[in-house]
Write an enzyme that holds these catalytic residues in place. Structure first.
Site, PDB file in Angstrom:
ATOM      1  N   GLY A  20     -31.484  -4.237 -37.044  1.00 22.42           N
ATOM      2  CA  GLY A  20     -31.723  -4.228 -38.253  1.00 22.42           C
ATOM      3  C   GLY A  20     -30.349  -4.892 -38.809  1.00 22.42           C
ATOM      4  O   GLY A  20     -30.795  -4.922 -41.100  1.00 22.42           O
ATOM      5  N   ASP A  21     -28.994  -5.480 -38.996  1.00 24.54           N
ATOM      6  CA  ASP A  21     -28.493  -6.128 -39.265  1.00 24.54           C
ATOM      7  C   ASP A  21     -29.797  -7.706 -39.839  1.00 24.54           C
ATOM      8  O   ASP A  21     -28.998  -7.782 -41.220  1.00 24.54           O
ATOM      9  CB  ASP A  21     -27.156  -6.905 -39.149  1.00 24.54           C
ATOM     10  CG  ASP A  21     -26.549  -4.939 -38.253  1.00 24.54           C
ATOM     11  OD1 ASP A  21     -26.853  -4.070 -39.027  1.00 24.54           O
ATOM     12  OD2 ASP A  21     -25.635  -5.850 -37.740  1.00 24.54           O
TER      13      ASP A  21
HETATM   14  N1  ATP Z   1     -37.898  -3.748 -29.543  1.00 27.79           N
HETATM   15  C1  ATP Z   1     -38.620  -4.585 -30.504  1.00 27.79           C
HETATM   16  N2  ATP Z   1     -39.184  -5.619 -30.541  1.00 27.79           N
HETATM   17  C2  ATP Z   1     -39.549  -6.254 -32.230  1.00 27.79           C
HETATM   18  N3  ATP Z   1     -39.593  -6.233 -32.767  1.00 27.79           N
HETATM   19  C3  ATP Z   1     -37.827  -5.983 -32.985  1.00 27.79           C
HETATM   20  C4  ATP Z   1     -37.838  -4.003 -31.385  1.00 27.79           C
HETATM   21  N4  ATP Z   1     -36.923  -3.558 -32.030  1.00 27.79           N
HETATM   22  C5  ATP Z   1     -36.472  -4.208 -33.254  1.00 27.79           C
HETATM   23  N5  ATP Z   1     -37.007  -5.610 -34.065  1.00 27.79           N
HETATM   24  C6  ATP Z   1     -36.914  -6.046 -34.967  1.00 27.79           C
HETATM   25  O1  ATP Z   1     -35.943  -5.663 -35.546  1.00 27.79           O
HETATM   26  C7  ATP Z   1     -36.486  -4.707 -36.775  1.00 27.79           C
HETATM   27  C8  ATP Z   1     -35.015  -3.799 -36.743  1.00 27.79           C
HETATM   28  O2  ATP Z   1     -34.330  -2.887 -36.133  1.00 27.79           O
HETATM   29  P1  ATP Z   1     -34.400  -1.454 -35.769  1.00 27.79           P
HETATM   30  O3  ATP Z   1     -35.127  -0.892 -36.572  1.00 27.79           O
HETATM   31  O4  ATP Z   1     -34.059  -1.148 -34.359  1.00 27.79           O
HETATM   32  O5  ATP Z   1     -32.515  -1.642 -36.433  1.00 27.79           O
HETATM   33  P2  ATP Z   1     -31.686  -0.289 -36.727  1.00 27.79           P
HETATM   34  O6  ATP Z   1     -31.545   0.370 -35.764  1.00 27.79           O
HETATM   35  O7  ATP Z   1     -30.740  -0.681 -37.790  1.00 27.79           O
HETATM   36  O8  ATP Z   1     -30.831  -1.956 -35.558  1.00 27.79           O
HETATM   37  P3  ATP Z   1     -29.419  -1.451 -35.740  1.00 27.79           P
HETATM   38  O9  ATP Z   1     -28.601  -1.536 -34.211  1.00 27.79           O
HETATM   39  O10 ATP Z   1     -28.816  -3.455 -36.031  1.00 27.79           O
HETATM   40  O11 ATP Z   1     -28.255  -1.136 -36.483  1.00 27.79           O
HETATM   41  C9  ATP Z   1     -37.242  -3.802 -36.613  1.00 27.79           C
HETATM   42  O12 ATP Z   1     -37.376  -3.697 -37.898  1.00 27.79           O
HETATM   43  C10 ATP Z   1     -37.629  -4.883 -36.280  1.00 27.79           C
HETATM   44  O13 ATP Z   1     -38.426  -5.994 -37.100  1.00 27.79           O
HETATM   45 MG    MG Z   2     -28.630  -0.306 -38.277  1.00 36.09          MG
END
Ligand code: ATP
Ligand code: MG
Length: 313
Positions: free
Chosen positions: A253-254
């Protein structure tokens, strides 16, 4: 062009211990130890630096761990203007079992930052040179009131910066009142903010539009492998990344936040910046532990991201 600043109020030194196989009640020999600067704003800085984009990391550091964190960022090319406080920057410990790839993560809460110290970050934001973007991320120091985020956001906006907020829970609901330009909740964070579990795309769009109406121009909802939904004015897009062999999603996400800022800072429109955001997140999932996206991987993934236009008026 102005400068990009990231803010991490509660940064961490992530310490990875690599061991062969975890055994109970016997000394486990550490094969290798690695330390990295961590925290959500700092991750954004690291990815921007990997893209060759100059930026400065702001926030609080303390003690020896804080010095080490700062030293690593500077070594890798990220500028820093941290405020030193008493105590010790938190150290998160990640035990990585090489035989199985299993990881156990221990997260520390970090040092208390006293109210008079906390408010110093607002003064720093008042004085920073030519802020173009201010990206705020991560947890609050223990005991800190989430109102600090609102103050930082309002100050940064008065300085003419575009503000990105990537925080959770109360920090998010309070922070939104400062009207950040961009937020990037994941689906769980958005559900919590909306007070109901969001599942269908229509529900997510509706929740995001409601936040637009509260004064947040652009809402990016990240949905792991399903990519990112962008909602801004009448525009709504969903970007979907290619299927990849995911190693570890920490920091995805970052990295998306960094990718979005990267796109906007080079003059991309929202749709193009969304592609960079999606590709940067996915590129990070290819890396072990807390390692983040490389520019090479992001550039390979960009052409494979598919964007659907949901509305565009
Ligand atoms: N399993 C996956 N396969 C492909 N792309 C992924 C996957 N997981 C995350 N991503 C990519 O990373 C982006 C951000 O991931 P996610 O939605 O998990 O963010 P988050 O929950 O904020 O993560 P963080 O743990 O960094 O806070 C997604 O929108 C996607 O583009
Ligand atoms: Mg996040």
């Amino acid at each position: 062009m102005g400068m990009i600043y990231t803010i991490t109020l509660n940064p961490a030194l992530d310490r990875t211990l690599l061991i062969d196989e975890m055994r109970e009640d016997v000394p486990n020999r550490i094969i290798r130890e690695e330390s990295y600067a961590g925290g959500k704003g700092i991750d954004v800085s690291k990815v921007l630096t990997a893209f060759g984009i100059e930026n400065r990391a702001l926030g609080f550091i303390a003690g020896f761990a804080g010095r080490q964190l700062e030293g690593q960022l500077v070594r890798d090319g990220t500028g820093c203007s941290f405020i030193p406080v008493s105590g010790e920057t938190r150290i998160n410990v990640i035990v990585h079992e090489i035989a199985t790839g299993r990881q156990i993560i221990f997260n520390s809460i970090g040092p208390m930052v006293k109210p008079f110290e906390l408010i110093e970050i607002v003064d720093v934001v008042k004085r920073v040179e030519e802020p173009e973007f201010v990206s705020i991320g991560g947890s609050l120091p223990p005991g800190a009131h989430p109102e600090i985020y609102r103050k930082i956001i309002e100050t940064a906006r008065l300085r003419g910066a575009k503000v990105v907020l990537d925080v959770d829970r109360e920090a998010l609901s309070v922070g939104i009142r400062g009207k950040p330009d961009i937020i990037k909740p994941n689906i769980h964070e958005l559900s919590h903010l909306s007070g109901k579990k969001l599942e269908k795309r229509g529900e997510i769009l509706e929740a995001a539009r409601k936040i637009n109406r509260k004064g947040v121009e652009t809402v990016l909802v990240s949905m792991g492998p399903k990519g990112i939904l962008l909602v801004s004015d009448g525009k709504a897009y969903q970007a979907v990344p290619p299927k990849v062999e995911v190693v570890n999603t920490i920091g995805a996400g970052d990295s998306s936040v960094a990718g979005f800022i990267y796109g906007l800072s080079k003059g991309d429109d929202l749709k193009e910046a969304l592609i960079w955001a999606t590709a940067a997140g996915t590129a990070t999932t290819l890396r072990r532990g807390t390692a983040l996206a490389t520019r090479e991987d992001v550039e390979k993934i960009v052409p494979l991201v598919e964007v659907e236009t949901i509305s565009e008026d």
